[in-house]
Design a protein around this motif. Structure first.
Motif, short mmCIF file in Angstrom:
data_model
loop_
_atom_site.label_atom_id
_atom_site.label_comp_id
_atom_site.label_asym_id
_atom_site.label_seq_id
_atom_site.Cartn_x
_atom_site.Cartn_y
_atom_site.Cartn_z
N ALA A 23 0.92 -1.15 -0.07
CA ALA A 23 0.09 0.10 0.04
C ALA A 23 0.98 1.20 0.04
CB ALA A 23 -0.83 -0.04 1.22
N THR A 24 0.46 2.23 -0.65
CA THR A 24 1.20 3.54 -0.67
C THR A 24 0.45 4.67 -0.17
OG1 THR A 24 2.56 2.80 -2.73
CG2 THR A 24 2.57 5.19 -2.26
N ILE A 25 0.75 5.32 0.74
CA ILE A 25 0.18 6.66 1.39
C ILE A 25 0.91 7.63 0.84
CG2 ILE A 25 -0.69 7.80 3.38
CD1 ILE A 25 -0.91 4.79 4.81
N THR A 26 0.56 8.71 0.27
CA THR A 26 1.02 9.95 -0.13
C THR A 26 0.55 11.18 0.53
OG1 THR A 26 1.54 8.89 -2.38
CG2 THR A 26 1.85 11.20 -1.92
N LEU A 27 1.39 11.83 1.47
CA LEU A 27 0.62 13.10 1.91
C LEU A 27 0.76 13.99 0.78
CD1 LEU A 27 3.20 13.33 4.88
CD2 LEU A 27 1.32 11.96 4.67
N ASN A 28 -0.74 14.55 0.59
CA ASN A 28 -1.00 15.31 -0.69
C ASN A 28 -1.28 16.58 -0.39
OD1 ASN A 28 -1.22 15.44 -3.40
ND2 ASN A 28 -3.45 14.90 -3.31
N ARG A 29 -0.71 17.48 0.33
CA ARG A 29 -0.74 18.87 0.57
C ARG A 29 0.21 19.77 0.22
NH1 ARG A 29 -2.62 21.22 5.80
NH2 ARG A 29 -4.17 22.54 4.46
N PRO A 30 0.80 19.32 -1.14
CA PRO A 30 2.17 20.24 -1.68
C PRO A 30 2.23 21.69 -1.54
CG PRO A 30 1.14 19.20 -3.38
CD PRO A 30 0.24 18.71 -2.20
N ASP A 31 0.87 22.26 -1.67
CA ASP A 31 0.74 23.64 -1.48
C ASP A 31 0.96 24.11 -0.18
OD1 ASP A 31 -1.59 22.33 -0.93
OD2 ASP A 31 -2.80 24.09 -1.11
N ARG A 32 0.99 23.33 0.97
CA ARG A 32 1.17 23.89 2.26
C ARG A 32 2.39 22.96 2.88
NH1 ARG A 32 0.28 27.58 3.94
NH2 ARG A 32 0.10 27.11 5.88
N LEU A 33 3.06 22.52 1.90
CA LEU A 33 4.49 22.00 2.28
C LEU A 33 3.86 20.45 3.32
CD1 LEU A 33 6.62 24.63 3.49
CD2 LEU A 33 6.52 23.70 1.26
N ASN A 34 2.79 20.00 2.62
CA ASN A 34 2.31 18.90 3.45
C ASN A 34 2.29 18.81 4.86
OD1 ASN A 34 2.20 17.23 0.86
ND2 ASN A 34 4.38 17.23 0.85
N ALA A 35 1.70 20.12 5.41
CA ALA A 35 1.41 20.17 6.71
C ALA A 35 0.37 19.67 7.13
CB ALA A 35 1.53 21.62 7.14
N PHE A 36 0.27 18.88 8.17
CA PHE A 36 -1.00 18.38 8.63
C PHE A 36 -2.09 19.26 9.28
CE2 PHE A 36 2.15 16.84 11.77
CZ PHE A 36 1.54 17.55 12.98
N ASN A 37 -3.15 18.94 9.02
CA ASN A 37 -4.37 19.81 9.70
C ASN A 37 -5.31 18.63 10.43
OD1 ASN A 37 -5.60 18.61 7.30
ND2 ASN A 37 -6.19 20.57 6.69
N ARG A 38 -6.30 19.07 10.80
CA ARG A 38 -6.86 17.91 11.34
C ARG A 38 -7.56 16.96 10.48
NH1 ARG A 38 -9.75 16.51 16.06
NH2 ARG A 38 -8.98 18.09 17.22
N THR A 39 -8.00 17.41 9.52
CA THR A 39 -8.38 16.58 8.47
C THR A 39 -7.53 15.61 8.00
OG1 THR A 39 -9.96 18.24 7.40
CG2 THR A 39 -9.47 16.27 5.93
N MET A 40 -5.99 15.68 7.85
CA MET A 40 -5.31 14.87 7.44
C MET A 40 -4.98 13.92 8.80
SD MET A 40 -1.08 15.23 6.55
CE MET A 40 -1.26 15.81 4.90
N CYS A 41 -4.86 14.40 9.96
CA CYS A 41 -4.96 13.44 11.07
C CYS A 41 -5.92 12.38 11.00
CB CYS A 41 -4.90 14.40 12.36
SG CYS A 41 -3.53 15.24 12.68
N GLU A 42 -7.13 12.94 10.67
CA GLU A 42 -8.23 11.87 10.75
C GLU A 42 -8.04 10.73 9.61
OE1 GLU A 42 -11.55 14.51 10.85
OE2 GLU A 42 -11.57 14.91 12.90
N GLU A 43 -7.79 11.26 8.53
CA GLU A 43 -7.60 10.71 7.20
C GLU A 43 -6.50 9.54 7.16
OE1 GLU A 43 -9.74 13.22 3.75
OE2 GLU A 43 -7.40 13.32 3.83
N MET A 44 -5.24 10.12 7.89
CA MET A 44 -4.29 9.10 8.19
C MET A 44 -4.61 7.97 9.28
SD MET A 44 -1.52 9.94 6.46
CE MET A 44 -0.42 8.40 7.39
N ALA A 45 -5.51 8.41 10.05
CA ALA A 45 -6.06 7.18 11.24
C ALA A 45 -6.64 6.32 10.38
CB ALA A 45 -6.72 7.78 12.22
N ARG A 46 -7.62 6.73 9.50
CA ARG A 46 -8.45 5.95 8.55
C ARG A 46 -7.60 5.09 7.59
NH1 ARG A 46 -11.93 9.68 5.22
NH2 ARG A 46 -12.04 7.62 3.92
#
Length: 265
Positions: free
Chosen positions: A19-42
């Motif tokens: 499986a390949t997980i790609t952080l996909n907010r390059p415009d924000r330097l792939n910084a995480f917000n709450r949405t990314m945290c919740e999606e990473m847990a999923r």
């Protein structure tokens, strides 16, 4: 197979069992917000429960940064009571999510502050030759605590303190990261994703009971006294070895297969 998310990409290839997980907010330097945290847990839960996955690649989109940590331009949304505040790292971490499938982390560009959450609990970390690691917390008046606690288990106390206390004024380049054990391999930027995938495919080809039991035993040993860790490790060998050897024996023979020489690093 791909799964839709807002801030990450998740692709599962049952052919190579990766499986390949790609952080996909390059415009924000792939910084995480709450949405990314919740999606990473999923995402961790998804790959944990998918028996077609034996290993995971964690990578990030865009050439500038692997991750700049917490996105300070968007509210994370902590509860009002300080006693109910959450550590974002719990959602970002495969180990907090009890996901024991091996994780290969590929770092390019900048990795700072909360970006260490991803690195700290990966099993194999490689980086591109342009990668730089630093911790910006103290330079902005913030206590650097959570990420260095995880980092210390990878590179030791002295190097962790230096990174945490120097803040923005020292960047750990790829060669130094290799020397201190933060990464295990440095490759050219244009080879990073392919090399991470190759490592994951090699791991995924091993019996899953053996690799997952190995990950679980080693990581859990870090939280235990030496003798207690050995006792628990022995239990895991008793549980996992019959499963792993049975998985190996159940594989159909490959006609005309050849032995591949181990890679010397």
């Amino acid at each position: 197979m791909s799964t839709e998310f807002e801030t990450i990409l998740l692709a599962i290839d049952p052919t190579d069992r990766v499986a390949t997980i790609t952080l996909n907010r390059p415009d924000r330097l792939n910084a995480f917000n709450r949405t990314m945290c919740e999606e990473m847990a999923r995402a961790w839960r998804t790959v944990k429960l998918d028996d077609s996955v034996n290993a995971v690649v964690l990578r990030a989109a865009g050439p500038r940064a692997f991750s700049a940590g917490l996105d300070i331009k968007s509210s994370y949304g902590q509860p009002e009571s300080v006693w109910h505040h959450e550590d974002p790292g719990e959602a970002l971490s495969p180990k907090w999510q009890k996901m024991w499938k091996p994780v290969v982390c590929a770092v390019q560009g900048m990795c700072t502050a909360g970006g260490f959450y991803f690195v700290n609990e990966a099993d194999v970390v490689i980086c591109s030759s342009d990668a730089t690691f630093f911790d910006s917390h103290v330079s902005t008046g913030l206590v650097s605590a959570l990420e260095p606690i995880g980092l210390r288990r990878r590179i030791g106390l002295a190097e962790t303190l230096r990174i945490a206390l120097m803040g923005n004024d020292e960047r750990v380049g790829a060669d130094t990261a290799l020397r201190i054990g933060l990464v295990s391999e440095v490759v050219a930027a244009d080879r990073l994703w392919a090399r991470a995938h190759d490592i994951a495919v090699t791991i995924a080809a091993k019996p899953a009971a053996a690799t997952q039991g190995t990950v679980k035993a080693i990581w859990e040993s870090l939280d235990k006294p030496y003798r207690a860790a050995l006792d628990q490790g022995l239990i895991y060998t008793r549980l996992g070895n019959p499963l792993g050897t049975a998985q190996l024996a159940a594989r159909p023979p490959v006609n005309g297969s050849t032995t591949v020489a181990p890679r010397i690093r």
